[in-house]
Design an enzyme around this catalytic site. Structure first.
Site, PDB file in Angstrom:
ATOM      1  N   GLU A 130      51.627  16.854  40.556  1.00 59.23           N
ATOM      2  CA  GLU A 130      52.280  17.019  39.256  1.00 59.23           C
ATOM      3  C   GLU A 130      53.745  17.334  39.517  1.00 59.23           C
ATOM      4  O   GLU A 130      54.070  18.308  40.200  1.00 59.23           O
ATOM      5  CB  GLU A 130      51.621  18.141  38.440  1.00 59.23           C
ATOM      6  CG  GLU A 130      50.254  17.745  37.920  1.00 59.23           C
ATOM      7  CD  GLU A 130      49.685  18.718  36.880  1.00 59.23           C
ATOM      8  OE1 GLU A 130      50.014  19.927  36.953  1.00 59.23           O
ATOM      9  OE2 GLU A 130      48.919  18.264  36.010  1.00 59.23           O
ATOM     10  N   ASP A 134      52.585  20.764  41.529  1.00 66.06           N
ATOM     11  CA  ASP A 134      51.367  21.470  41.143  1.00 66.06           C
ATOM     12  C   ASP A 134      50.159  20.561  41.406  1.00 66.06           C
ATOM     13  O   ASP A 134      49.660  19.897  40.512  1.00 66.06           O
ATOM     14  CB  ASP A 134      51.463  21.839  39.656  1.00 66.06           C
ATOM     15  CG  ASP A 134      50.401  22.828  39.235  1.00 66.06           C
ATOM     16  OD1 ASP A 134      49.882  23.540  40.100  1.00 66.06           O
ATOM     17  OD2 ASP A 134      50.108  22.888  38.035  1.00 66.06           O
ATOM     18  N   GLN A 163      38.930  18.852  37.393  1.00 65.75           N
ATOM     19  CA  GLN A 163      39.551  19.317  36.147  1.00 65.75           C
ATOM     20  C   GLN A 163      38.794  18.844  34.903  1.00 65.75           C
ATOM     21  O   GLN A 163      38.514  19.635  33.997  1.00 65.75           O
ATOM     22  CB  GLN A 163      41.002  18.816  36.088  1.00 65.75           C
ATOM     23  CG  GLN A 163      41.790  19.297  34.866  1.00 65.75           C
ATOM     24  CD  GLN A 163      43.222  18.741  34.859  1.00 65.75           C
ATOM     25  OE1 GLN A 163      43.665  18.097  35.810  1.00 65.75           O
ATOM     26  NE2 GLN A 163      43.953  19.005  33.785  1.00 65.75           N
ATOM     27  N   TYR A 210      37.305  22.031  32.678  1.00 70.12           N
ATOM     28  CA  TYR A 210      38.396  22.621  31.878  1.00 70.12           C
ATOM     29  C   TYR A 210      37.997  23.111  30.490  1.00 70.12           C
ATOM     30  O   TYR A 210      38.768  23.842  29.855  1.00 70.12           O
ATOM     31  CB  TYR A 210      39.581  21.650  31.781  1.00 70.12           C
ATOM     32  CG  TYR A 210      39.536  20.672  30.637  1.00 70.12           C
ATOM     33  CD1 TYR A 210      38.678  19.583  30.667  1.00 70.12           C
ATOM     34  CD2 TYR A 210      40.362  20.835  29.525  1.00 70.12           C
ATOM     35  CE1 TYR A 210      38.647  18.684  29.626  1.00 70.12           C
ATOM     36  CE2 TYR A 210      40.327  19.941  28.474  1.00 70.12           C
ATOM     37  CZ  TYR A 210      39.474  18.857  28.526  1.00 70.12           C
ATOM     38  OH  TYR A 210      39.447  17.974  27.486  1.00 70.12           O
ATOM     39  N   GLU A 225      56.957  18.883  38.628  1.00 73.36           N
ATOM     40  CA  GLU A 225      57.375  19.964  37.734  1.00 73.36           C
ATOM     41  C   GLU A 225      58.635  20.630  38.280  1.00 73.36           C
ATOM     42  O   GLU A 225      58.963  20.513  39.460  1.00 73.36           O
ATOM     43  CB  GLU A 225      56.270  21.035  37.614  1.00 73.36           C
ATOM     44  CG  GLU A 225      54.909  20.457  37.262  1.00 73.36           C
ATOM     45  CD  GLU A 225      53.885  21.488  36.796  1.00 73.36           C
ATOM     46  OE1 GLU A 225      54.285  22.623  36.457  1.00 73.36           O
ATOM     47  OE2 GLU A 225      52.694  21.149  36.780  1.00 73.36           O
ATOM     48  N   THR A 248      53.870  19.121  34.043  1.00 71.39           N
ATOM     49  CA  THR A 248      54.284  17.793  34.498  1.00 71.39           C
ATOM     50  C   THR A 248      55.368  17.223  33.588  1.00 71.39           C
ATOM     51  O   THR A 248      55.232  17.252  32.370  1.00 71.39           O
ATOM     52  CB  THR A 248      53.073  16.851  34.489  1.00 71.39           C
ATOM     53  OG1 THR A 248      52.055  17.453  35.271  1.00 71.39           O
ATOM     54  CG2 THR A 248      53.426  15.488  35.064  1.00 71.39           C
ATOM     55  N   LYS A 279      43.231  23.414  40.010  1.00 73.51           N
ATOM     56  CA  LYS A 279      44.666  23.678  40.154  1.00 73.51           C
ATOM     57  C   LYS A 279      44.973  24.842  41.088  1.00 73.51           C
ATOM     58  O   LYS A 279      46.135  25.074  41.399  1.00 73.51           O
ATOM     59  CB  LYS A 279      45.252  24.047  38.785  1.00 73.51           C
ATOM     60  CG  LYS A 279      44.995  23.047  37.685  1.00 73.51           C
ATOM     61  CD  LYS A 279      46.121  22.058  37.598  1.00 73.51           C
ATOM     62  CE  LYS A 279      45.936  21.192  36.363  1.00 73.51           C
ATOM     63  NZ  LYS A 279      47.073  20.309  36.183  1.00 73.51           N
ATOM     64  N   HIS A 323      53.793  13.820  28.618  1.00 70.15           N
ATOM     65  CA  HIS A 323      52.670  14.130  29.509  1.00 70.15           C
ATOM     66  C   HIS A 323      51.453  14.587  28.698  1.00 70.15           C
ATOM     67  O   HIS A 323      50.340  14.106  28.904  1.00 70.15           O
ATOM     68  CB  HIS A 323      53.060  15.207  30.522  1.00 70.15           C
ATOM     69  CG  HIS A 323      51.918  15.715  31.349  1.00 70.15           C
ATOM     70  ND1 HIS A 323      51.278  14.925  32.296  1.00 70.15           N
ATOM     71  CD2 HIS A 323      51.277  16.913  31.364  1.00 70.15           C
ATOM     72  CE1 HIS A 323      50.298  15.629  32.851  1.00 70.15           C
ATOM     73  NE2 HIS A 323      50.275  16.838  32.299  1.00 70.15           N
TER      74      HIS A 323
HETATM   75 MN    MN Z   1      50.762  21.848  36.239  1.00 74.31          MN
END
Ligand code: MN
Length: 423
Positions: free
Chosen positions: A207, A241, A248, A252, A209, A357, A261, A141
């Site tokens: 995502e 997620d 993003q 970020y 997870e 992820t 997020k 990922h």
């Molecule tokens: Mn995440």
């Protein structure tokens, strides 16, 4: 071997073939039923075992508890009793549900109240979550995202193989499976533009997870070594997620994701304990270069958990879009916890740490739309014929997780969430 995970165990409760919840699993959740207050239940086949009721009726007397901790709207108090009580409780429930045990089975009146059809209950968020941390532990990922977000640089940044990268997420917006997810709004920088625009995210993503739950804290100023990490972890859940990729990529730098997020993360309702998962431990990827001493570990610390993601449009049936596995994670949960606390950070009961992820090497094992469609350049076709680059309003994302070894299969149930339009 722990008797509660023995493949020979059978329950008098009917367990349909392929059920996620045989007697070897016994995951905990919080449920509501009829006019009763929220309480702790254990999933068994297609039923929920009401622990608050069992306690009241004396079936759990040999646990020597001072109060009915099972009559609670979160698992925190029960978890706080400590590992010795987790074991006692698990052993006792396993015993009560075994084929040869008639204590509960033979009491028709109690049975009616103790075993509730799962289809009739409402599942609630199982934990009071103080803090939530999100790691970034899948090399596949991190590599895929690196290639897309930094096409001219190295896919993996220099720190990645030396420490489990993570960030502190938002606990307040973690919701139970089934909660609708409103498309977030925010700032984005359209390609080629030089000033940002404001509006609903156009690149909404999931995502895939898995998350572990802290079962025992540590004092501030102390750390949890890899050798002790397991005794601090209560269990695991599936974790979606939700992420807004366009928000993003603009926000970020330099501190990491923020609004992209923090609008929602969804978890599955049943907490599968580390006790139930012990038979599914496996080797992880080889870590090269070698890690610093505080991140070293011995034995099998990864988990062989099969993961699936489905997308269901408003009209169509669900389409399988991803098949991955928790065992692909480069950094295991013991290392994540050791790293999290090495500076003296105190963890508390009910805190959640998500893996990041989980993608595998093959394109159909990528755990996000960002990767599956390679940032929208390779759209996915759903069973109803429609195409997806990212998630549309009305789409429902369904994630499932299960482990299989020999004759035993245990599962996590599922986590679902339907996208509703921005307001
Ligand atoms: Mn995440």
């Amino acid at each position: 071997m722990d008797k509660t995970i023995s493949p020979d165990l059978k329950s008098w409760v009917n367990i349909p073939a392929g059920s996620d919840f045989p007697i070897q699993n016994l995951p905990y959740g919080i449920f509501k039923y009829g006019t009763k207050k929220p309480r702790i239940g254990v999933a068994i086949g297609e039923h929920v075992l009401d622990l608050a009721f069992l306690y009241r009726k004396g079936y759990l007397d040999n646990l020597f508890l001072n109060e009915n901790v099972f009559k609670s709207k979160s698992l925190n108090k029960f978890i706080g009793l400590g590992k010795a009580y987790w074991n006692l409780t698990r052993n006792r429930i396993s015993e009560l549900l075994r084929e040869e045990n008639t204590e509960l089975r033979a009491n028709k009146e109690d049975l009616k109240e103790a075993l509730v059809p799962m289809i009739e209950v409402e599942m609630l968020l199982p934990l009071q979550i103080g803090d939530y941390t999100d790691f970034y532990s899948s090399m596949e990922h991190a590599t895929n995202v690196g290639k897309m977000f930094r096409p001219n640089g190295d896919a993996l940044l220099p720190n990645w193989k030396h420490l489990p990268v993570g960030y502190h997420g938002r606990a307040s917006s973690i919701v139970i499976s089934g909660t609708p997810i409103q498309r977030p709004k925010g700032q984005t920088m359209p390609e080629g533009a030089d000033t940002p625009v404001f509006g609903p995210s156009k690149l909404l993503d999931f995502e895939l997870e898995m998350a572990f739950i802290i079962g025992r804290g540590n004092e501030m100023g102390t750390s949890i070594p890899t050798t002790e990490a397991e005794s601090h972890i209560f269990g695991m859940v599936i974790f979606n997620d939700w992420s807004a990729r366009d928000i993003q990529s603009w926000e970020y730098v330099p501190l990491g994701p923020f609004l992209s997020k923090n609008f929602a993360s969804s978890i599955s309702p049943w907490v599968v304990t580390m006790d139930a998962l012990q038979a599914f431990k496996c080797e992880g990827p080889v870590q090269d270069p070698p890690v610093l001493p505080y991140l070293k570990f011995e034995g099998n610390k990864n988990y062989d958990i099969n993961l699936e993601v489905f997308i269901k449009s408003d009209k169509g049936e669900a389409t399988l879009v991803c098949e991955s596995n928790t065992k692909y994670l480069y950094w295991n949960i013991n290392q994540q916890l050791a790293h999290h606390t090495i500076g003296g950070c105190n963890m508390r009961i009910g805190d959640i740490c998500a893996s990041g992820t989980i993608s595998g090497a093959k394109p159909n094992s990528y755990g996000s739309m960002l990767e599956l469609t390679w940032r929208g350049t390779k759209p996915i076709t759903l069973n109803d014929g429609s195409e997806r680059k990212f998630l549309q309003d009305g789409d429902t994302v369904i994630m499932k997780a299960s482990c299989k070894k020999g004759d035993i299969r245990i599962g996590f149930g599922e986590v679902t969430g339907k996208i509703i339009p921005s307001t």
